[in-house]
Each structure stands twice: as structure tokens, then as C-alpha cells.
Design a protein around this motif. Structure first.
Motif, PDB file in Angstrom:
ATOM      1  N   ASP A 114      27.926  37.340  42.528  1.00 16.73           N
ATOM      2  CA  ASP A 114      27.312  36.739  43.711  1.00 16.73           C
ATOM      3  C   ASP A 114      27.481  37.679  44.909  1.00 16.73           C
ATOM      4  N   ILE A 115      26.780  37.362  45.989  1.00 17.81           N
ATOM      5  CA  ILE A 115      26.789  38.222  47.172  1.00 17.81           C
ATOM      6  C   ILE A 115      27.242  37.422  48.389  1.00 17.81           C
ATOM      7  N   ILE A 116      28.136  37.993  49.166  1.00 20.25           N
ATOM      8  CA  ILE A 116      28.551  37.386  50.426  1.00 20.25           C
ATOM      9  C   ILE A 116      27.991  38.231  51.563  1.00 20.25           C
ATOM     10  N   ILE A 117      27.155  37.614  52.385  1.00 24.47           N
ATOM     11  CA  ILE A 117      26.510  38.308  53.506  1.00 24.47           C
ATOM     12  C   ILE A 117      27.169  37.850  54.803  1.00 24.47           C
ATOM     13  N   HIS A 121      36.921  41.389  59.135  1.00 25.99           N
ATOM     14  CA  HIS A 121      36.318  42.230  58.100  1.00 25.99           C
ATOM     15  C   HIS A 121      37.237  42.320  56.885  1.00 25.99           C
ATOM     16  N   SER A 122      38.507  42.538  57.131  1.00 28.88           N
ATOM     17  CA  SER A 122      39.473  42.673  56.037  1.00 28.88           C
ATOM     18  C   SER A 122      39.544  41.397  55.207  1.00 28.88           C
ATOM     19  N   GLN A 123      39.500  40.260  55.893  1.00 29.25           N
ATOM     20  CA  GLN A 123      39.548  38.975  55.205  1.00 29.25           C
ATOM     21  C   GLN A 123      38.339  38.790  54.301  1.00 29.25           C
ATOM     22  N   ILE A 124      37.154  39.128  54.811  1.00 23.34           N
ATOM     23  CA  ILE A 124      35.924  38.955  54.036  1.00 23.34           C
ATOM     24  C   ILE A 124      35.935  39.850  52.806  1.00 23.34           C
ATOM     25  N   VAL A 125      36.313  41.102  52.979  1.00 17.99           N
ATOM     26  CA  VAL A 125      36.333  42.050  51.865  1.00 17.99           C
ATOM     27  C   VAL A 125      37.330  41.603  50.797  1.00 17.99           C
ATOM     28  N   SER A 126      38.498  41.155  51.211  1.00 13.83           N
ATOM     29  CA  SER A 126      39.507  40.681  50.256  1.00 13.83           C
ATOM     30  C   SER A 126      39.015  39.439  49.522  1.00 13.83           C
ATOM     31  N   TYR A 127      38.388  38.547  50.262  1.00 10.36           N
ATOM     32  CA  TYR A 127      37.832  37.319  49.674  1.00 10.36           C
ATOM     33  C   TYR A 127      36.773  37.669  48.629  1.00 10.36           C
ATOM     34  N   ALA A 128      35.893  38.606  48.961  1.00  6.73           N
ATOM     35  CA  ALA A 128      34.824  39.000  48.035  1.00  6.73           C
ATOM     36  C   ALA A 128      35.410  39.622  46.774  1.00  6.73           C
ATOM     37  N   LYS A 129      36.407  40.474  46.924  1.00  2.00           N
ATOM     38  CA  LYS A 129      37.025  41.104  45.759  1.00  2.00           C
ATOM     39  C   LYS A 129      37.707  40.069  44.875  1.00  2.00           C
ATOM     40  N   HIS A 158      36.853  37.076  44.373  1.00  2.68           N
ATOM     41  CA  HIS A 158      35.835  36.320  43.625  1.00  2.68           C
ATOM     42  C   HIS A 158      34.876  37.243  42.881  1.00  2.68           C
ATOM     43  N   MET A 159      35.159  38.560  42.905  1.00  7.29           N
ATOM     44  CA  MET A 159      34.334  39.571  42.234  1.00  7.29           C
ATOM     45  C   MET A 159      32.878  39.513  42.692  1.00  7.29           C
ATOM     46  N   CYS A 160      32.720  39.374  44.012  1.00  3.61           N
ATOM     47  CA  CYS A 160      31.398  39.337  44.636  1.00  3.61           C
ATOM     48  C   CYS A 160      31.161  40.615  45.442  1.00  3.61           C
ATOM     49  N   LYS A 161      29.909  40.915  45.705  1.00  7.76           N
ATOM     50  CA  LYS A 161      29.554  42.007  46.591  1.00  7.76           C
ATOM     51  C   LYS A 161      29.612  41.506  48.036  1.00  7.76           C
TER      52      LYS A 161
END
Length: 346
Positions: free
Chosen positions: A160-163, A180-188, A190-193
Motif C-alpha cells: 500500500d501507499i501512504i501519501i 517525517h521520521s514518524q511517517i517513514v517509520s510507520y510506512a516501513k 507496515h511495509m508500505c511506500k
């Protein structure tokens, strides 16, 4: 995917989407903001997009945006289409259903302009759409971002993608470093882009204030480089033009803001206010004589002028092979040049 151009699906954006040949390094996000691009059109936006998908081996993100703020001069078709969605976000589901079987990624989102987050809508959309679409995108804003991420956590799947949509906020604001750091960590997790997008060209930029062949200093396009520094997988913007304000009327103000890859900057060229013929007599000649234009002809291995739809049109205008006195036409020119540049150099 490296770049996510955002298109508000109107006539100019449709033309741009259809004329630029882009690869899978680019994944467009199409915002459907009215049922028909023009009231007298025989086909709906849904039908036009499905036709495009059937005729091209492309994938699109589709959103029915809920962040749009109406103004006194907002186009009636936009108000009539989006108002019911704002009142009842579940209507988005019936619209997404029109794209079943098509190569699209539905964009789940919320209204960031209300004081209280409306819990439950995201879960409802995830549950409904997951049965028809393998990949889903979640679009969040600075407002209510944490609530949206909390609600989405049990619904996201790998791929999935997080925009993250910053609107006009500068991405390198010190207050956003932890965000930014929170979003990137969250995406990783959940294995999302993770994709970060913003509107580069602010509404207060006017063609009348441009200086020919000079950098428009107010425009900061550094997200093109910085997205990697912050850990995002891709970046996005409104493809070299202003975010369409979706309003009627306005006077002709000939000019353009031309993107230059090698300095990652925008350069202005202008004509005379309320004299549309100066698009042809002043703007085009100023552009093709600029060092930035010459760079594209001498530094591009692919002969940019011969392949870029926007630049080909400008060249034809200077040779009187095409008419060039239309503001919408120049919107297509500048946007398609930017999109082609991203495809060529990213």
C-alpha cells in the motif's frame, strides 16, 4: 515509482496526461473534482479515465478530494459534485466502484478542514475497497494525521501507499523533522511506500510580477532532492503549475514559469496583461532565447525539444505553425514540459 504528479482532472490536465509518454517511475494521482470536465461534455470524467486506461498500459491513483475549500467563484460543477461527498464521505465508495476491474489504486482520505476528526470513515472505505482493489493508498494531511494513521493501522497491507500532503507548507520546516521520521517509520513497519507531496507554486505567484529570464526566488523545488534525505520513497507536486483554484472568470495574464532541471529552479517569462497575443509575440520568443531553453537542447541526450510535447509546441508557436495565444494551452505546455523532464532525468 519516484514521482507522483497530481492532476486535478480538467481539460488541460487530461491533455497533459494523454500526451506525455511516461514510464513506471511516474505514478499520477488524478483528482476527480466534477462529474464532467465541462457541462456540455457527452462523457463523464469516469468514462474518460476508463477509456484512457483501456487504451494505455498505465496505472493511476484516483482520489475524490475532500480537502477542497469552496470560494465565491468556485466552478458550479465542482461545488455540485464535491459538496455531497463532504456531507457524506461514503458516496466516494460508489464512485470508486465505477473503476472495478481497472488498473487504479483508490486513494482513501478524509476532510482535514474540520475541527474534529471523523472516525470510522477510513475503516469503512478500507473494508469496502479491499475486496476489489489489491493496492490502496492512504492520503493524510498535517491536520488529523495521527488519528488517521491510528485508524488505518489495522487495515494497511504490504505494498500500500501512504501519501503525506503538506499543501503549501515547506517540507524542510524544522517543526516537521519528527513528523517525517514518524511517517517513514510507520510506512516501513507496515511495509508500505511513503510519498511526500506539496504544492510548490503558491497562489500569490502572478505572471505580472515575473521578470524575464530570472529565477522566481519564492519557488522552492528542493523536495525533488530532499525526499530521499527524509527517507521517503517518492515525492509529488502539481506538475510544474499552480494547484488549480477551480474558479470561474479571471483576466488574461500572459506569462509562464519554466522549469530548469540543472538548477532545479523556475524561470519567469511574461507578456502584457490583458493582451493574449503577447503569449506569441513576447513569452515564446523570450523563452526560446533563454539559457535555460538552450540547456535542454544541448545537454539532453534525447533531444528534449523533439520529444517533449510542451517544448515542441513552443517551438511550433515561434515558427507560426501553431497558435499560442491561449492561457490554457500554455498551462499544458508548462505542465507537460515538467512531466517530460521528470521522465527524462529522474
Amino acid at each position: 515509482m519516484k514521482y507522483m504528479p497530481i492532476f486535478r482532472y480538467r481539460a488541460s490536465e487530461k491533455k497533459n496526461l494523454e500526451t506525455v509518454n511516461y514510464s513506471n517511475k511516474i505514478l499520477p494521482l488524478v483528482e476527480i473534482i466534477q462529474e464532467k470536465r465541462k457541462s456540455n461534455m457527452k462523457t463523464t470524467c469516469f468514462e474518460d479515465i476508463i477509456k484512457y486506461l483501456n487504451e494505455n498500459d498505465k496505472q493511476l491513483l484516483i482520489d475524490f478530494p475532500m480537502y477542497v475549500k469552496f470560494k465565491k467563484r468556485t466552478v458550479a460543477g465542482v461545488v455540485n459534485f464535491l459538496s455531497p461527498i463532504l456531507a457524506n464521505p461514503s458516496l466516494r465508495l460508489s464512485y470508486f466502484d465505477k473503476f472495478k476491474g481497472q488498473n487504479i489504486i483508490p486513494v482513501i482520505s478524509y476532510n482535514p478542514n474540520v475541527p474534529l476528526y471523523q472516525k470510522g470513515y477510513l475503516s469503512k472505505e478500507f473494508t469496502h475497497l479491499r475486496s476489489s482493489f489489491q493496492q490502496i493508498a492512504l492520503r493524510i494531511f498535517l491536520s488529523h494525521a495521527q488519528e488517521a494513521l491510528n485508524e488505518a493501522a489495522t487495515h494497511l497491507k504490504p505494498g500500500d501507499i501512504i501519501i503525506v500532503d503538506l499543501d503549501n507548507t515547506n517540507h524542510d520546516d524544522p517543526m516537521l523533522v519528527n513528523f517525517h521520521s514518524q511517517i517513514v517509520s510507520y510506512a516501513k513497519k507496515h511495509m508500505c511506500k511513503a510519498v511526500i507531496v506539496r504544492s510548490v507554486i503558491s497562489p500569490d505567484i502572478a505572471n505580472t510580477k515575473l521578470t524575464n529570464n530570472s529565477i522566481v526566488n519564492k519557488l522552492d523545488n528542493s523536495l525533488l532532492i530532499d525526499y530521499k534525505k527524509f527517507g521517503f520513497d517518492a515525492f509529488g507536486d502539481y506538475c510544474g503549475i499552480k494547484k488549480d483554484e477551480l474558479t470561474d472568470g479571471g483576466k488574461s495574464s500572459p506569462g509562464c514559469i519554466f522549469f530548469h532541471w540543472w538548477t532545479n529552479s523556475y524561470y519567469g517569462h511574461k507578456g502584457v496583461f490583458e493582451q493574449p497575443d503577447t503569449f506569441t509575440t513576447m513569452v515564446a520568443p523570450s523563452l526560446v532565447s533563454s539559457n535555460q531553453w538552450i540547456d535542454y537542447q544541448t545537454k539532453s541526450l534525447l533531444q528534449h525539444k523533439d520529444f517533449c510535447p510542451g517544448c515542441k509546441t513552443v517551438f511550433n508557436i515561434t515558427k507560426a505553425r501553431e497558435k499560442g495565444n491561449s492561457a490554457p494551452k500554455w498551462k499544458i505546455i508548462i505542465s507537460s514540459h515538467y512531466l517530460h523532464t521528470m521522465e527524462e532525468f529522474l
